[in-house]
Write a protein that holds these residues in place. Structure first.
Motif, PDB file in Angstrom:
ATOM      1  N   TYR A 128       0.834  -1.196   0.000  1.00 52.33           N
ATOM      2  CA  TYR A 128       0.000   0.000   0.000  1.00 52.33           C
ATOM      3  C   TYR A 128       0.872   1.250   0.000  1.00 52.33           C
ATOM      4  O   TYR A 128       1.913   1.297   0.653  1.00 52.33           O
ATOM      5  N   TYR A 129       0.407   2.247  -0.749  1.00 56.55           N
ATOM      6  CA  TYR A 129       1.016   3.569  -0.740  1.00 56.55           C
ATOM      7  C   TYR A 129      -0.100   4.571  -0.961  1.00 56.55           C
ATOM      8  O   TYR A 129      -0.995   4.350  -1.767  1.00 56.55           O
ATOM      9  N   ASP A 130      -0.041   5.695  -0.257  1.00 60.08           N
ATOM     10  CA  ASP A 130      -1.034   6.738  -0.464  1.00 60.08           C
ATOM     11  C   ASP A 130      -0.494   8.064   0.042  1.00 60.08           C
ATOM     12  O   ASP A 130       0.458   8.104   0.821  1.00 60.08           O
ATOM     13  N   PRO A 168      -6.540  -1.519   3.919  1.00 61.85           N
ATOM     14  CA  PRO A 168      -5.824  -1.854   2.680  1.00 61.85           C
ATOM     15  C   PRO A 168      -4.410  -2.384   2.933  1.00 61.85           C
ATOM     16  O   PRO A 168      -3.419  -1.765   2.543  1.00 61.85           O
ATOM     17  N   THR A 181      -2.674  -7.611  -3.073  1.00 61.57           N
ATOM     18  CA  THR A 181      -3.593  -7.443  -4.188  1.00 61.57           C
ATOM     19  C   THR A 181      -3.005  -8.114  -5.422  1.00 61.57           C
ATOM     20  O   THR A 181      -1.822  -8.470  -5.451  1.00 61.57           O
TER      21      THR A 181
END
Length: 104
Positions: free
Chosen positions: A33-35, A91, A95
């Protein structure tokens, strides 16, 4: 084998990039995950065996704090074995997009 999740939050992109780079080089971990958070803060999460996430996080924490210019670590956290409920809601799961990079 139980897996852990580690999350690092930084101020600015160079610091999160340095953290992500250091983490994947320091242990058998996968970025899941990255955001971008508020006010220019960036978040990156990794998954992997507990014994691999801890040293990877140590490397990421150090790299985030020393990234030029003025790299800043905001916060970090490790969950050694997140329960299915947490994994299904947040999250932090593998995935299809990251599956090809997953260590086995």
């Amino acid at each position: 084998m139980p897996e852990a999740v580690g999350v690092i939050e930084t101020l600015g992109f160079p610091a999160v990039l340095a953290a992500a780079d250091a983490m994947v080089k320091a242990g058998r971990v996968t970025i899941v995950y990255y955001d971008i958070a508020e006010s220019g803060e960036q978040v990156v999460a990794i998954r992997g065996p507990i014994s691999e996430v801890r040293p990877a996080m140590d490397a990421g924490i150090e790299a985030a704090g020393t990234a030029p210019p003025n790299g800043k670590l905001v916060t970090y956290y490790i969950v050694p074995n997140p329960p299915e409920n947490v994994e299904s809601v947040l999250p932090i799961h593998y995935t299809e997009k990251v599956e090809e990079f997953r260590w086995r």
